[in-house]
Design an enzyme around this catalytic site. Structure first.
Site, PDB file in Angstrom:
ATOM      1  N   GLY A   1       0.838  -1.197   0.000  1.00  0.00           N
ATOM      2  CA  GLY A   1       0.000   0.000   0.000  1.00  0.00           C
ATOM      3  C   GLY A   1       0.871   1.244   0.000  1.00  0.00           C
TER       4      GLY A   1
ATOM      5  N   ASN B   1      39.132   8.721  21.498  1.00  0.00           N
ATOM      6  CA  ASN B   1      39.175   7.627  20.515  1.00  0.00           C
ATOM      7  C   ASN B   1      39.130   8.111  19.072  1.00  0.00           C
ATOM      8  OD1 ASN B   1      36.526   8.543  20.784  1.00  0.00           O
ATOM      9  ND2 ASN B   1      35.664   6.577  20.179  1.00  0.00           N
TER      10      ASN B   1
ATOM     11  N   GLU C   1     -16.716  -1.706   3.652  1.00  0.00           N
ATOM     12  CA  GLU C   1     -15.858  -0.608   4.102  1.00  0.00           C
ATOM     13  C   GLU C   1     -16.730   0.571   4.537  1.00  0.00           C
ATOM     14  OE1 GLU C   1     -12.281  -0.822   4.243  1.00  0.00           O
ATOM     15  OE2 GLU C   1     -13.070  -2.841   4.026  1.00  0.00           O
TER      16      GLU C   1
ATOM     17  N   GLY D   1       0.530  -5.976   6.684  1.00  0.00           N
ATOM     18  CA  GLY D   1       1.784  -5.529   7.279  1.00  0.00           C
ATOM     19  C   GLY D   1       1.620  -4.407   8.279  1.00  0.00           C
TER      20      GLY D   1
ATOM     21  N   ARG E   1      -1.562   8.059   4.344  1.00  0.00           N
ATOM     22  CA  ARG E   1      -2.029   8.733   5.564  1.00  0.00           C
ATOM     23  C   ARG E   1      -0.915   8.915   6.597  1.00  0.00           C
ATOM     24  NH1 ARG E   1      -7.105   4.699   6.131  1.00  0.00           N
ATOM     25  NH2 ARG E   1      -5.742   3.472   4.786  1.00  0.00           N
TER      26      ARG E   1
ATOM     27  N   ASN F   1      -2.592   3.345  10.228  1.00  0.00           N
ATOM     28  CA  ASN F   1      -2.683   4.125   8.988  1.00  0.00           C
ATOM     29  C   ASN F   1      -2.179   5.543   9.179  1.00  0.00           C
ATOM     30  OD1 ASN F   1      -4.152   1.977   7.516  1.00  0.00           O
ATOM     31  ND2 ASN F   1      -5.711   2.402   9.054  1.00  0.00           N
TER      32      ASN F   1
ATOM     33  N   THR G   1      -6.438  -4.387  -1.677  1.00  0.00           N
ATOM     34  CA  THR G   1      -5.932  -5.550  -0.945  1.00  0.00           C
ATOM     35  C   THR G   1      -6.169  -6.856  -1.716  1.00  0.00           C
ATOM     36  OG1 THR G   1      -7.998  -5.470   0.319  1.00  0.00           O
ATOM     37  CG2 THR G   1      -6.062  -4.546   1.373  1.00  0.00           C
TER      38      THR G   1
ATOM     39  N   ASN H   1      39.650   0.473  38.029  1.00  0.00           N
ATOM     40  CA  ASN H   1      38.803   1.598  38.420  1.00  0.00           C
ATOM     41  C   ASN H   1      39.054   2.791  37.494  1.00  0.00           C
ATOM     42  OD1 ASN H   1      37.031   2.736  40.785  1.00  0.00           O
ATOM     43  ND2 ASN H   1      38.516   4.314  40.238  1.00  0.00           N
TER      44      ASN H   1
HETATM   45  C1  UD1 Z   1      -8.232  -2.677   5.480  1.00  0.00           C
HETATM   46  C2  UD1 Z   1      -9.522  -3.450   5.203  1.00  0.00           C
HETATM   47  C3  UD1 Z   1     -10.544  -3.114   6.287  1.00  0.00           C
HETATM   48  C4  UD1 Z   1      -9.969  -3.479   7.648  1.00  0.00           C
HETATM   49  C5  UD1 Z   1      -8.615  -2.783   7.878  1.00  0.00           C
HETATM   50  C6  UD1 Z   1      -7.986  -3.376   9.115  1.00  0.00           C
HETATM   51  C7  UD1 Z   1      -9.864  -3.868   2.811  1.00  0.00           C
HETATM   52  C8  UD1 Z   1     -10.531  -3.401   1.569  1.00  0.00           C
HETATM   53  N1  UD1 Z   1     -10.054  -3.111   3.901  1.00  0.00           N
HETATM   54  O1  UD1 Z   1      -8.509  -1.287   5.368  1.00  0.00           O
HETATM   55  O2  UD1 Z   1     -11.766  -3.830   6.066  1.00  0.00           O
HETATM   56  O3  UD1 Z   1     -10.918  -3.120   8.652  1.00  0.00           O
HETATM   57  O4  UD1 Z   1      -7.735  -3.018   6.779  1.00  0.00           O
HETATM   58  O5  UD1 Z   1      -6.807  -2.697   9.467  1.00  0.00           O
HETATM   59  O6  UD1 Z   1      -9.206  -4.878   2.787  1.00  0.00           O
HETATM   60  N2  UD1 Z   1      -2.031  -3.094   0.609  1.00  0.00           N
HETATM   61  C9  UD1 Z   1      -1.341  -3.604  -0.475  1.00  0.00           C
HETATM   62  N3  UD1 Z   1      -1.729  -3.246  -1.714  1.00  0.00           N
HETATM   63  C10 UD1 Z   1      -2.796  -2.427  -1.956  1.00  0.00           C
HETATM   64  C11 UD1 Z   1      -3.514  -1.933  -0.840  1.00  0.00           C
HETATM   65  C12 UD1 Z   1      -3.108  -2.290   0.434  1.00  0.00           C
HETATM   66  O7  UD1 Z   1      -0.372  -4.340  -0.318  1.00  0.00           O
HETATM   67  O8  UD1 Z   1      -3.094  -2.163  -3.128  1.00  0.00           O
HETATM   68  C13 UD1 Z   1      -1.592  -3.466   1.978  1.00  0.00           C
HETATM   69  C14 UD1 Z   1      -1.127  -2.272   2.780  1.00  0.00           C
HETATM   70  O9  UD1 Z   1       0.275  -2.085   2.655  1.00  0.00           O
HETATM   71  C15 UD1 Z   1      -1.528  -2.652   4.192  1.00  0.00           C
HETATM   72  C16 UD1 Z   1      -2.713  -3.569   4.007  1.00  0.00           C
HETATM   73  O10 UD1 Z   1      -2.695  -4.006   2.663  1.00  0.00           O
HETATM   74  O11 UD1 Z   1      -0.490  -3.361   4.860  1.00  0.00           O
HETATM   75  C17 UD1 Z   1      -4.041  -2.879   4.314  1.00  0.00           C
HETATM   76  O12 UD1 Z   1      -4.181  -1.738   3.474  1.00  0.00           O
HETATM   77  P1  UD1 Z   1      -4.778  -0.372   4.025  1.00  0.00           P
HETATM   78  O13 UD1 Z   1      -4.784   0.611   2.916  1.00  0.00           O
HETATM   79  O14 UD1 Z   1      -4.154   0.018   5.291  1.00  0.00           O
HETATM   80  O15 UD1 Z   1      -6.301  -0.822   4.275  1.00  0.00           O
HETATM   81  P2  UD1 Z   1      -7.318  -0.165   5.318  1.00  0.00           P
HETATM   82  O16 UD1 Z   1      -7.923   1.043   4.708  1.00  0.00           O
HETATM   83  O17 UD1 Z   1      -6.688  -0.040   6.642  1.00  0.00           O
HETATM   84 MG    MG Z   2      -4.697  -0.252   7.297  1.00  0.00          MG
END
Ligand code: UD1
Ligand code: MG
Length: 458
Positions: free
Chosen positions: A13, A377, A163, A102, A17, A235, A79, A368
């Protein structure tokens, strides 16, 4: 090893934010990148494979996944899209696939196991030939569910995850949140993913839509409930601070359960890898950076800052001491206030009790080190070593110019600047001689008084 389990960790991601140039999952929690916590939880399950999903420009994130495999998601399109990017790395794997995020560093192996068990439990309306539920998602109840997707249930079954920004007013009142961990029937995963669409507010391929797709195909989805504190998703910087606080609270409890006394627990900061022996006592406001090991019976008094240090049994440290990497204290060594050690070995029973800088040193047993001693150093270009033998005495305010070797039982009187090697049993001076002028003080005093009087008349 669990041959029927593979783990995919999403970390591609954009993390907008966070408002940071550092990828989100490399921001630290308890001294290590948050992704390391997630990986440690995944590794505890001993899966056949762990695949990290990273963005093309995030080499540092890929490095943090080593030695595990990584797949590249060309653009962050959601995701679900990220999980698609990981599929080729799984090959023909058909066991359970556990998807983790992650950005959820507080997750524990215990909860992951519970989720897998829920996925594998046979669903009531099982489709012929299908094992268990199509998927199981981890959920938690929250008083403030706004940052999270919500679980829509039909009786006990999970039928949809929505969501916040796509939710109806009624759905927004649901307090059962999506934690982001999902255990999926690996045999069904490619088919389910191929049906994902991006008709939502963010125009992304949501992993969460797998629920509706599976239900539409007549398969059941289930969920397990965990604690909100364990699934805090990071986030924003405020959420990072909240996760840090929660992790610190967990590490403090773990230390106390292992036999460490924390005099004022809420002020002690630990790293994920801080290791304590038995009967250690820690005063208030002590900070443990990464790589600190503390032996049995050690006492660390208040306001110390330690990183990369190995502290031998029954040593006494502080208050107000600083230890930088790579410091070693032998058994029963003492380090007192305003003493800084860096890459120095203070061997057993040796003492440096007041105001000193000891860099790149090796100090023999029972030696001591006097107040105000400096190991010089650094010459502006390179760092050099100071080696002192056993049972030596270094007087206060000595400057030891490295590279330098001082033998066993040497005596260095106070205020010396020592730059040449000193053999064992020698006394080594290096300072201007004292000059006495008998009876001269009254005259000097009169002269100074007269000068002060003349000045005040002007
Ligand atoms: C996501 C979930 C949400 C959940 C929340 C929990 C979805 C659509 N939403 O929202 O339901 O309540 O996590 O914390 O799944 N990532 C990628 N590639 C992408 C997008 C994200 O690898 O294209 C990874 C991000 O690096 C991150 C994780 O997926 O580690 C979650 O992404 P993030 O954008 O934080 O999702 P949330 O909006 O928090
Ligand atoms: Mg998240």
């Amino acid at each position: 090893m669990d041959r029927s389990l593979a783990v995919i960790v999403l970390a591609a991601g954009s993390g907008t934010r966070m408002k940071s140039v550092l990828p989100k999952v490399l921001h630290k929690v308890a001294g290590v990148p948050m992704i390391s916590h997630v990986l440690a939880a995944a590794e505890a399950l001993k899966p056949a494979k762990i695949v990290g999903v990273v963005a093309p420009w995030q080499d540092a994130v890929a490095a943090a996944f080593a030695p595990h495999a990584t797949a590249v998601q060309a653009r962050p399109r959601g995701t679900g899209h990220a999980v698609m990017a990981a599929l080729p790395a799984l090959g023909d794997f058909a066991g359970d696939v556990l998807v983790m995020f992650g950005d959820t560093p507080l997750v524990t192996p215990h909860s992951l196991r519970r989720l897998l068990k829920a996925r594998r439990a046979a669903g009531p309306a099982r489709a012929p030939g299908k094992r268990g539920h199509a998927l199981a998602a981890m959920g938690f109840r929250s008083a403030d569910p706004r940052p999270y997707g919500r679980f829509v249930l039909d009786g006990k079954a999970l039928v949809r995850i929505v969501e916040t920004r796509d939710a109806s007013a009624a759905e927004r009142r649901i307090d059962l949140c999506n934690a982001g961990v999902m255990a999926i029937d690996g045999a069904a995963l490619p088919g389910l993913l191929s049906r994902l669409a991006n008709r939502n507010a963010k125009r992304e391929y949501y992993l969460t839509d797998l629920v509706t797709i599976a239900v539409g195909e007549g398969r059941r989805c289930t969920w397990a409930e965990g604690e909100e504190a364990e699934f805090l998703g990071i986030n924003t910087r405020a959420e990072l601070a909240a996760a840090e606080a929660a992790m610190q609270a967990r590490l403090r409890v773990r230390a106390m359960e292992a036999g460490v006394t924390l005099r004022d627990p809420s002020t002690v900061w630990l790293s994920a890898d801080t290791r304590f022996g038995r009967d250690v006592v820690i005063g208030p406001s002590v900070v443990f950076g990464p790589g600190v090991r503390v032996g049995d019976g050690v006492e660390i008094l208040g306001f110390c800052y330690l990183e990369g240090a190995d502290i031998g049994r029954e040593a006494i440290v502080g208050p107000f001491a600083r230890m930088r990497p790579t410091t070693r204290l032998g058994a029963r060594a003492h380090v007192g206030n305003f003493v800084e050690l860096k890459n120095t070995n203070l061997r057993q029973g040796a003492k440096a009790n007041h105001h000193a800088y000891l860099g790149d040193g090796d100090i023999g047993p029972r030696t001591n080190i006097g107040a105000g001693t400096i190991f010089v150093n650094y010459d502006g270009y390179a760092k050099w070593q100071t080696k002192i033998g056993a049972d030596a005495f270094i007087g206060s305010n000595a400057s030891l110019l490295a590279p330098l070797e001082i033998g066993d039982r040497v005596y260095v009187p106070a205020g010396s600047v020592i730059s040449n090697p000193v053999p064992a049993d020698a006394v080594a001076f290096g300072r201007a001689r004292q000059v006495d002028k008998p009876g001269m003080a009254p005259g000097l005093r009169r002269k100074l008084q007269a000068r002060a009087a003349a000045r005040s008349k002007r």
